[in-house]
Write an enzyme that holds these catalytic residues in place. Structure first.
Site, PDB file in Angstrom:
ATOM      1  N   ARG A 131       0.829  -1.204   0.000  1.00  0.00           N
ATOM      2  CA  ARG A 131       0.000   0.000   0.000  1.00  0.00           C
ATOM      3  C   ARG A 131       0.869   1.262   0.000  1.00  0.00           C
ATOM      4  NH1 ARG A 131      -2.217   2.142   4.491  1.00  0.00           N
ATOM      5  NH2 ARG A 131      -2.251   0.164   5.623  1.00  0.00           N
ATOM      6  N   TYR A 180     -12.831  18.485 -16.407  1.00  0.00           N
ATOM      7  CA  TYR A 180     -13.467  17.168 -16.370  1.00  0.00           C
ATOM      8  C   TYR A 180     -14.572  17.157 -15.315  1.00  0.00           C
ATOM      9  CZ  TYR A 180     -14.082  12.273 -15.093  1.00  0.00           C
ATOM     10  OH  TYR A 180     -14.621  11.053 -14.764  1.00  0.00           O
ATOM     11  N   ASP A 197      -3.961  19.513 -14.854  1.00  0.00           N
ATOM     12  CA  ASP A 197      -4.476  18.261 -15.399  1.00  0.00           C
ATOM     13  C   ASP A 197      -4.103  18.253 -16.883  1.00  0.00           C
ATOM     14  OD1 ASP A 197      -5.919  16.195 -16.551  1.00  0.00           O
ATOM     15  OD2 ASP A 197      -7.691  16.504 -15.307  1.00  0.00           O
ATOM     16  N   LYS A 243      -6.384   7.018 -19.649  1.00  0.00           N
ATOM     17  CA  LYS A 243      -6.592   7.535 -20.997  1.00  0.00           C
ATOM     18  C   LYS A 243      -5.357   7.316 -21.864  1.00  0.00           C
ATOM     19  CE  LYS A 243     -10.560   9.034 -19.277  1.00  0.00           C
ATOM     20  NZ  LYS A 243     -10.404   8.953 -17.822  1.00  0.00           N
TER      21      LYS A 243
END
Length: 573
Positions: free
Chosen positions: A51, A103, A176, A201
């Site tokens: 983790r 977005y 972004d 993406k």
């Protein structure tokens, strides 16, 4: 090995690293979640639990950091996990500026969670440098979040300019860059502090991995806070997904360059088409951000473009439903070309025009994609496409007032987007002298917490505004009525709360009042709403306790799981 090599070579060879144990050119996958301690209790590898770190993450992180020109990278379980980790590493009360066009998933998260957790979120047109400068609050603004090109209108922000403005007053800049990728734009070289990607993406590029990434220009305490958040929240992806991601990045340059070339060919072909009112693509000279895009994007303008179809939503849906080569799907950046009617995906709270189709251009032959759209648009043309976007003017009652126009402009820019995304609505009902009257509807939790901020904002930005009042549909009960407390509560619910939540098919019913505790039940569209807690805690309870000081709390007795037609802001997904 990496010194002096181009980014394209680094990507193709995944940094050129070879497995020392086997000589394998393909990196190994490390599925183990745990690592052995030495007899003295230490971890000789420096790894304790997956983790926090995993060698499979490390390879993809080093590669992306090298491509972006950053000093370090962190992978996340999704693009949303990466983006929200940046905001969650801020502190309650911090003021953040966010690109108005971005977005929708991030806009929704900001409205549903960030605001209620204590961040002061303000949306700004990041393409307008004067507006960015004016919106910064020295000493309070901690982050400027920019998306460029901005999904799905593809607005282009001058990154070097906004970075200079922000950093002059110690405001961190996060970009972004999902649509641009490091192939076309490297924000850190233009002054950005952080670069964020939905790696699902273009970075992966094959529509088979869910992942996100954040790259930093420097390993400062804020970066370590993001790292701590990822570890503590468990927002990590699996080792196999990390391995697939590094494999996808090996072909990043050829994929992005090819999709950008095809997108430009498609944009040029359809620019001025009689069935379209606009082709939105930074590579077209007619695009308002073309000059900036040409300066800060190298090798292309991305594989993303949008079409606005004459005749509105009905014709846009016809085009989307007619294509055969394009696939109707929600994502972007894969090898296959996608088409999507964004407004219906995002829901009624979306700011996207109803006539807009978003296109993600893949690796097919561009002539096949053009022919596919030609056929679809011809169907609309034969049906008699006409008209274009209808400009939104001032309400008739406010027309002719410069003060009203200024108030509406500020509301549209800085207030309305976050109110809408949280399930509410607010409009300028009247401007008389210096008094601005705003009429609210929808979730009370969307408007009430923002009321004081709205007044402060309007008084600061619009000279002449002296007071702001928020009113609700219906009559306001008179505080201190001699009626029974339960009757007064019912009166407030009937006259103020229910006319507001009726906007999305909801209703709040009074169950009982006992010892100052009001038990309520949400029905209809409110019953399954993801913002129910916000509606109650920041809306209904605040309103009732303001009107009736003897109320000590509001208890929700709703069976939310039984909701059959819930209202989600901005849509159920």
């Amino acid at each position: 090995m990496t010194d002096g090599l181009s980014r394209e070579t680094l990507a193709a060879q995944a940094l050129g690293e070879i497995d020392q144990a086997s000589g394998a050119l393909s990196p190994a996958i490390h599925p183990s979640t745990i690592y052995e301690r030495s007899p003295d209790g230490s971890y000789r590898s420096g790894l304790a639990y997956t983790r926090a770190d995993n060698p499979t993450y490390d390879h993809a992180e080093r590669l992306l950091a090298a491509l972006e020109g950053g000093v370090a990278c962190m992978l996340f379980a999704s693009g949303s996990a990466a983006a929200t980790a940046v905001f969650q590493s801020l502190l309650p009360g911090d003021h953040v500026l966010v690109s108005r066009i971005l977005y929708w998933g991030i806009r929704r998260w900001l409205a549903e969670f960030a605001v209620s957790w204590g961040l002061d979120v303000e949306f700004v047109d990041s393409t307008n440098l004067a507006q960015v400068t004016a919106a910064i609050r020295p000493g309070r603004t901690r982050l400027l979040w920019v998306e460029t090109p901005a999904n799905p209108m593809w607005d282009v922000t001058d990154l070097a300019a906004v970075a200079a403005i922000a950093q002059a007053v110690d405001v961190r800049v996060a970009v972004d860059s999902t649509a641009a990728t490091p192939v076309l734009t490297r924000p850190i070289e233009l002054g950005a502090d952080l670069v964020v990607h939905s790696a699902t993406k273009y970075l992966n590029g094959h529509s088979d991995v869910l992942a996100g990434a954040v790259v930093t220009a420097r390993a400062d305490p804020f970066w370590e806070r993001i790292r701590s958040w990822r570890r503590s929240a468990g927002a990590v992806l699996g080792p196999f997904e990390a391995w697939l991601l590094q494999r996808g990045m090996r072909t990043l340059f050829v994929r992005v360059q090819r999709s950008s070339e095809s997108a430009l060919a498609i944009a040029r072909h359809f620019d001025g088409h009689p069935a379209l009112t606009a082709v939105l693509y930074p590579g077209l000279p007619s695009h308002p951000g073309h000059e900036i895009a040409a300066r800060q994007m190298t090798g292309g303008f991305s594989g993303m473009l949008s079409l606005r179809v004459a005749g509105g939503e009905a014709n846009a849906m016809i085009v989307a439903g007619t294509v055969r080569v394009f696939k109707r799907a929600v994502s972007l950046g894969g090898v296959e070309s996608l088409i999507e009617h964004r407004r219906s995906t995002e829901g009624p709270s979306s700011p996207v025009p109803i006539d807009l189709l978003r296109l993600s251009i893949g690796l097919e032959a561009s002539e096949d994609l053009i022919a596919d759209l030609d056929v679809a648009l011809e169907k609309v043309s034969k049906a008699g496409a006409a008209g274009g976007p209808v400009p939104e003017g001032l309400p008739t009652s406010l027309a002719g007032s410069d003060l009203a126009a200024a108030v509406v402009a500020v509301m549209d820019r800085s207030v309305t987007p976050s109110i809408i995304a949280r399930g509410g609505s607010v409009r300028v009902a009247a401007v008389a002298g210096g008094l601005v009257t705003l009429e609210a509807s929808g979730s009370p939790g969307a408007v009430l917490p923002a009321a004081s901020h709205i007044e402060t904002l309007l008084r600061a930005e619009v000279p002449g505004v002296t007071e702001v009042r928020v009113v609700w549909p219906g009559l306001t009960p008179t505080p201190g009525s001699a009626a029974d407390l339960s009757e007064r509560v019912q009166g407030i619910l009937d006259s103020e709360v229910n006319p507001a939540v009726a906007a999305h098919g909801g209703r709040v019913s009074l169950v009982d009042v006992a010892e100052g505790r009001v038990h309520i039940r949400l029905e209809g569209g409110c019953q399954g709403c993801s913002l129910a807690e916000v509606t109650i805690r920041q809306g209904v309870e605040r309103l009732l306790r303001t009107r009736l000081p003897e109320i000590v709390g509001v208890v929700d007795t709703t069976d939310h799981g039984a909701g059959t037609n819930p209202f989600f802001a901005p849509g159920k997904r």
